[in-house]
Enzyme design. Sequence first.
Site, PDB file in Angstrom:
ATOM      1  N   ASP A  59      -8.310  -8.478   7.789  1.00 57.08           N
ATOM      2  CA  ASP A  59      -8.574  -7.272   8.572  1.00 57.08           C
ATOM      3  C   ASP A  59      -9.401  -7.655   9.789  1.00 57.08           C
ATOM      4  OD1 ASP A  59      -7.391  -5.835   6.559  1.00 57.08           O
ATOM      5  OD2 ASP A  59      -9.207  -4.742   5.969  1.00 57.08           O
ATOM      6  N   GLU A 101      -7.887 -10.118   2.270  1.00 55.93           N
ATOM      7  CA  GLU A 101      -7.405  -9.277   1.171  1.00 55.93           C
ATOM      8  C   GLU A 101      -6.078  -9.811   0.625  1.00 55.93           C
ATOM      9  OE1 GLU A 101      -9.290  -5.075   2.811  1.00 55.93           O
ATOM     10  OE2 GLU A 101      -7.336  -5.714   3.557  1.00 55.93           O
ATOM     11  N   TRP A 150       0.842  -1.190   0.000  1.00 55.04           N
ATOM     12  CA  TRP A 150       0.000   0.000   0.000  1.00 55.04           C
ATOM     13  C   TRP A 150       0.887   1.254   0.000  1.00 55.04           C
ATOM     14  CZ3 TRP A 150      -4.989  -0.337  -0.927  1.00 55.04           C
ATOM     15  CH2 TRP A 150      -5.783   0.800  -0.727  1.00 55.04           C
ATOM     16  N   HIS A 154      -0.839  -5.473   7.010  1.00 59.48           N
ATOM     17  CA  HIS A 154      -1.761  -5.452   5.863  1.00 59.48           C
ATOM     18  C   HIS A 154      -1.025  -5.633   4.534  1.00 59.48           C
ATOM     19  CE1 HIS A 154      -5.284  -4.341   8.287  1.00 59.48           C
ATOM     20  NE2 HIS A 154      -4.385  -3.737   9.036  1.00 59.48           N
ATOM     21  N   HIS A 184      -3.724 -11.141   3.684  1.00 57.94           N
ATOM     22  CA  HIS A 184      -3.940 -10.825   5.099  1.00 57.94           C
ATOM     23  C   HIS A 184      -5.423 -10.685   5.412  1.00 57.94           C
ATOM     24  CE1 HIS A 184      -4.178  -6.832   3.256  1.00 57.94           C
ATOM     25  NE2 HIS A 184      -4.911  -6.487   4.312  1.00 57.94           N
ATOM     26  N   HIS A 234      -9.355  -2.457  12.726  1.00 59.20           N
ATOM     27  CA  HIS A 234      -8.713  -1.712  11.639  1.00 59.20           C
ATOM     28  C   HIS A 234      -9.474  -0.409  11.334  1.00 59.20           C
ATOM     29  CE1 HIS A 234      -6.188  -0.978   8.263  1.00 59.20           C
ATOM     30  NE2 HIS A 234      -6.906  -1.544   7.328  1.00 59.20           N
TER      31      HIS A 234
END
Length: 212
Positions: free
Chosen positions: A53, A175, A17, A47, A51, A57
């Site tokens: 969440d 995700e 990210w 993350h 992974h 989060h």
Amino acid sequence: MTLYDISLPLSPQTPVWPGDAPILLEQTEAMAHGAEYNLTRLAMSVHAGTHVDAPHHFLNDGRTVETLPLEVLTGACYVAQLPDDVEEITAEVLTRTPLPAGVERLLFGTRNSRYWAQGVQTFQPDFVAISADGARWLVERGIKLVGIDYLSVAPYHDSVPTHRILLQAGVVVLEGINLTQVPRGFYDLYCLPLKLVGSDGAPARAILVERR
Ligand SMILES: [Zn+2]
């Protein structure tokens, strides 16, 4: 028995990210340099890569990742492969997607998976994600776990609503999966996040086993 590893390989080349540091695998002892053993230190966002969440989060009083029920993280799971022209997973898209009744764990394959298949090493902000009304649709439908084949379940420029709706409802969010090789259909999902105490997420190994 056909088994699909839907986890991403973790390395410094794995796209992360924007703003996150790259995954660090640092060799702290090296036999090549005279040490008696090799030893590696890992540093990464919880993350990064494949992974889950936890509610914490996006909900400050929400549950943390070690409390997520293994009963939800494992079990019968449906993989839906959405056509390439789907840009966002909205309620409208979900309504016209044939989904078997009674599904509680649902993974979406989209054109995102091609990034993993092609080994794209830069973050792709135009990934396919679930809209707020799509998230509401999933909650109303009784979904307990939802997975997506890029690094966020929510659109890049609108992270909050989709996450809040899902996490508030106790939906486990998976995700960063790669569904390139996986045909549409039913599988047994085994998703095992690291038992990180007090964390808002955790890296996971996730596999699908074909049902007979
Ligand atoms: Zn996440």
